[in-house]
Write a protein that holds these residues in place. Structure first.
Motif, short mmCIF file in Angstrom:
data_model
loop_
_atom_site.label_atom_id
_atom_site.label_comp_id
_atom_site.label_asym_id
_atom_site.label_seq_id
_atom_site.Cartn_x
_atom_site.Cartn_y
_atom_site.Cartn_z
N UNK A 64 -62.26 -7.48 34.99
CA UNK A 64 -61.09 -6.81 35.57
C UNK A 64 -61.26 -5.32 35.33
N UNK A 65 -61.13 -4.53 36.38
CA UNK A 65 -61.27 -3.09 36.25
C UNK A 65 -60.03 -2.40 36.82
N UNK A 66 -59.36 -1.63 35.99
CA UNK A 66 -58.23 -0.82 36.46
C UNK A 66 -58.73 0.59 36.74
N UNK A 67 -58.08 1.29 37.62
CA UNK A 67 -58.40 2.71 37.74
C UNK A 67 -57.26 3.50 37.14
N UNK A 68 -57.64 4.31 36.15
CA UNK A 68 -56.64 5.13 35.48
C UNK A 68 -56.96 6.57 35.86
N UNK A 69 -56.09 7.17 36.67
CA UNK A 69 -56.46 8.45 37.26
C UNK A 69 -57.62 8.17 38.20
N UNK A 70 -58.78 8.77 37.93
CA UNK A 70 -59.96 8.42 38.74
C UNK A 70 -60.96 7.58 37.95
N UNK A 71 -60.71 7.53 36.63
CA UNK A 71 -61.65 6.84 35.76
C UNK A 71 -61.44 5.32 35.85
N UNK A 72 -62.51 4.55 36.10
CA UNK A 72 -62.34 3.11 36.03
C UNK A 72 -62.31 2.66 34.57
N UNK A 73 -61.37 1.76 34.25
CA UNK A 73 -61.29 1.22 32.90
C UNK A 73 -61.56 -0.27 32.98
N UNK A 74 -62.60 -0.71 32.28
CA UNK A 74 -62.92 -2.14 32.33
C UNK A 74 -62.15 -2.86 31.24
N UNK A 75 -61.13 -3.56 31.62
CA UNK A 75 -60.26 -4.22 30.64
C UNK A 75 -60.83 -5.56 30.22
#
Lengths: 310, 278, 258
Positions: C19-30
């Motif tokens: 699962x990958x969220x985008x926080x701002x422009x940075x992808x965050x792999x949760x």
């Protein structure tokens, strides 16, 4: 069931309204309204606001009984009489019409403006704001840019442009005001939507299989409603003033219809020699605007839990 | 515990008068704290936090706190003026709250907040204060204090923020620290690290500690003595090591309703509340 | 790590889920490549600290989190995107925070009748009354608003809401972590009883190893979005764990050691 009949017998309506164990949907709703009403009545300013608005409504409904003369009966022999002279409570205007009676009949126009604008603009704004906020993405961008375009113009100027295009008249004036009044509601509703749309209860509704329409109308709109209602009551003063401004400029109500703004407009010529002609309808606008403002302020305290901490 | 107690509380009561009537959150609580770790345990509504706050006279209206006796190392806290009480709060009794996010100024760097706190308490140059701040952060086991000094509170994790809070509270070397659920918002592993720091400080400085928590297991392993509160009253006071022999049915109920690793998988025992306890 | 999953008879099979969220422009792999499978009628636990991705896995199953890789199958079949009504009938969730998961302006009656309306049940009145009884709530609560209820009572309402459409799978996201210990015991007992009565499959997320040990036959320890190890319940009791992290969690759950 025995529970309910018991409480009804012991305390009647009051107990029914304050029960913490409502027995039906209807009773639950009635209790909520009752508690909000009771909180509202605790605030003296709210009571003043309610009294003013109630007086306005009574005045509009019973205008023929309250007015001392027909609003449009001219009597050129009795022109520009000072307040109190010859039984004219607030004096007469340049055509000898009784100002008190014209203010009383003018309340009908004011109430009509307020009611129509209050019923159209906020609902339209609420729909635009919640849809934009819930769907996000392109829908949000398009709807909000349109809102911004409307917001970019001063309200009176925009209303003027609409009336100029549609032709002068009270109905067109109301229409123009409604067209210029909705964008702030859309903004408020969208802001509120953004704060609740990530809430667990919205996720829960989605997991229950609720569609987007059901989520917007059943879950998001109720959360935006109080902010919008508060905003409406606070805006009422501005709406009355805009209607009066259009009347003043000759683009709203047309003569001889008694309308407060138009009355000020004609009274302006006699301001230095006969102050009451413009001042009396001005006072009416002031008092009614104040009433709506007071009510709006107190509604905010009752309806908005976040405002309650002061 | 050998000499006279640090804090004596007798018949403490906290009442709230609202339009819906009077409620008593704390109903006649008495206890003493020496230079030791005392735990106050209870569930929500037990009045444990109110007890901690009323020692510092931090109960806000419409709440009113009264006590027959509220003595802190020979000083009657109830008789102090608001100004002297404020000095007392910073200097001799400190408090750590559950969530450091609400206790730190969100728009100031950690470094400036620490330096400011230091300068309030002693006359010290800016560079000296900075040095001290670095040392303090190192004391609470922060590995790169330089980075933390230039960080804003939101840039810190929960455990880091709580350590900074503890460091800040300990600047004036208080005699008594009241910690209200200081680790409840933290992960278990971080929780233990923070407790270890607190433990060390209590031992090294000879501080008294009041540890308020809902977590009976944690309190029983961390504190010397435990006060169990229920609906505004202390129902049992017991040495932490003897908790397994607790007599009051409420304490026993709290102990037994917790699931345990390797325990039986029968339904958990459910606490049966008795009106006589209240 | 657990071995390759035999997806054949699994109720829920999660394989290589990311699962990958985008926080701002940075992808965050949760969540980074997590696999596990849950057998029918089993209770499966996901344990970890904050940021471990355990809740995100649960949300991904419900379609509430953006899946960037891997797949989730229920009874061997992939699920519709977005999740449809048929999914809602089979899989339901109970959220962590009983204060945030009930609409503040909806009465309990409305909370329970809405799913019945969505799925066009006929005998709604009876079902609401029965649902309240099943979770041990007095019928007097029916027309109250959530703020008139305690945390434990709200969580019972949330459980009633999830079970009123008769799902096969119940996802539990820290259902008791906001509750007092004594209330936690009541809610956990309630969940155990309902699971037996209704033949439910549970997936339960918690930070509390003891709670997971009490409720689940098997569990997966997670950390930083990755699976650390999969365990049988008996392994916990015997401290027969292979990773240091799990051992740390086990020690920590016993309280403070001087």
């Amino acid at each position: 069931m025995s529970d309910m009949t018991h409480s009804e017998r012991s305390g009647g309506l009051k107990a029914w309204l304050t029960s913490d164990t409502p027995a039906s949907r209807f009773q639950a709703r009635a209790i909520n309204i009752w508690f909000a009403w009771r909180d509202l009545l605790r605030n003296p300013l709210a009571v003043i606001g309610i009294v003013i608005i109630a007086a306005l409504i009574l005045m509009a409904v019973f205008a023929p009984l309250i007015a001392t003369d027909p609003p449009n009966r001219q009597d050129l022999a009795a022109r520009l009489l000072a307040p109190g002279v010859d039984g004219h409570l607030l004096g007469t205007d340049e055509l000898g019409r009784d100002i008190w009676s014209r203010i009383v009949y003018g309340s009908r126009v004011t109430l009509q403006v307020v009611a129509l604008v209050a019923l159209t603009a906020p609902i339209f704004g609420l729909v635009v704001g919640t849809v934009a906020g819930t769907l996000g993405g392109w829908t949000d961008r398009v709807l909000m840019r349109i809102t911004d375009i409307f917001l970019a113009f001063p309200r009176l100027i925009l209303a003027l442009a609409f009336v100029a295009a549609l032709g002068p008249g009270i109905v067109n004036a109301i229409f123009a005001i409604a067209l210029t009044a909705w964008p702030p509601y859309a903004r408020v509703a969208r802001a509120e939507t953004l704060t609740v749309r990530r809430a667990d209860y919205i996720a829960a509704a989605r997991l229950q299989g609720a569609g987007t329409l059901r989520i917007i109308t059943g879950h998001i709109m109720p959360m935006c409603l109080s902010s919008v209602i508060i905003r409406v009551t606070l805006d009422m003063a501005g709406i009355i003033l805009t209607a009066a401004g259009l009347g003043f400029l000759g683009l709203g109500a047309q003569p001889p219809l008694a309308e407060w703004g138009a009355m000020i407009s004609t009274g302006r010529q006699y301001l230095l020699s006969h102050w009451w002609v413009a001042t009396m309808p001005g006072l009416a606008i002031l008092i009614v605007s104040l009433g709506f403002n007071l009510l709006g302020d107190s509604l905010r305290d009752v309806l908005d839990p976040r405002g309650g901490q002061k | 515990m050998t000499d006279e107690p640090l804090l004596e509380v007798e018949n403490l009561r906290v009442r709230f008068e609202t339009s819906r009537g009077v409620t008593e959150a704390v109903r006649g609580v008495s206890f003493q704290v020496g230079r030791e770790r005392v735990g106050i345990v209870g569930e929500s509504g037990s009045g444990k936090s109110m007890t901690g706050r009323s020692i510092l006279r931090l109960i806000r209206p419409p709440g009113v706190a009264t006590a027959d006796r509220l003595m802190f190392s020979g000083i009657d806290l109830q008789a102090l003026s608001e100004r002297r009480m404020r000095a007392m709060r910073g200097r001799r009794i400190a408090m750590v709250m559950q969530d450091p996010k609400y206790s730190l100024n969100p728009v100031m760097r950690i470094g400036s907040q620490l330096v400011e706190a230091l300068k309030v308490h002693e006359r010290i140059s800016k560079s000296k204060a900075r040095e001290r701040a670095l040392q303090m952060l190192a004391d609470v086991q922060i590995r790169d204090p330089e980075r933390v000094l230039s960080a804003y509170p939101h840039e810190l994790s929960g455990g880091m923020g709580q350590r900074v809070m503890i460091a800040m509270m300990l600047i004036p070397s208080p005699d008594l620290l009241i910690a209200d659920e200081p680790t409840s918002a933290l992960d278990v592993t971080v929780q233990l690290e923070v407790l270890r720091i607190l433990d060390g400080l209590v031992k090294d400085r000879g501080m008294g500690l009041i540890f308020i928590s809902h977590d009976l297991r944690l309190v029983s392993t961390f504190c010397d003595r435990v006060l169990v509160m229920y609906l505004g009253k202390i129902v049992e006071e017991i040495d932490a090591s003897r908790l397994q022999d607790a007599e009051h049915p409420y304490t026993r109920g709290l102990l037994e309703c917790l699931p345990a690793i390797g325990g039986s998988h029968e339904p958990l025992k459910v606490l049966k509340r008795d009106e006589a306890w209240a | 790590m657990s071995g390759p999953q035999s997806a054949g008879n699994a109720k829920i099979a999660v394989s290589d889920l990311s699962v990958t969220f985008t926080q701002g422009r940075r992808p965050v792999r949760a969540v980074k490549g997590v696999s596990f499978s849950v057998k029918p009628l089993e209770s499966f636990g996901l344990v970890g600290e904050s940021g471990s991705g355990k809740s995100t896995v649960l949300r991904a199953i419900c379609g509430l989190a953006p899946v960037s890789g891997g797949e989730i199958r229920i009874d061997g079949a992939a699920m519709a995107e977005p999740r449809d009504k048929a999914f809602a009938r089979r899989v339901q969730m109970v959220f962590q925070d009983p204060y945030g998961s009930l609409h503040p302006r909806h009465t309990i009656d409305r909370v329970l009748s809405e799913p019945l309306a969505i799925h066009r049940f006929s005998d709604r009145e009876d079902r609401i009354v029965q649902a309240l009884k099943d979770v041990g709530l007095d019928a007097r609560f029916r027309f109250r608003l959530p703020h008139q209820l305690s945390g434990g009572q709200r969580q019972r309402v949330a459980i009633a809401r999830a079970l009123i459409v008769e799902p096969e799978i119940l996802l539990l996201d820290e259902p008791t972590s906001a509750l007092d210990a004594s209330i936690q015991a009541e809610v956990l007992n309630l969940l155990t009883r309902l699971r037996e009565e209704r033949n439910l499959t549970f997936v339960m997320v918690s930070h509390d190893l003891a709670v997971i040990d009490h409720m689940c036959e098997r569990l997966l320890v997670m950390r930083g979005g990755e699976a650390v190890e999969a365990l049988e319940r008996s392994a916990l009791a015997d401290h027969a764990v292979s990773s240091d992290y799990t051992r740390t969690l086990l020690t920590a759950s016993e309280g403070y050691v001087r």
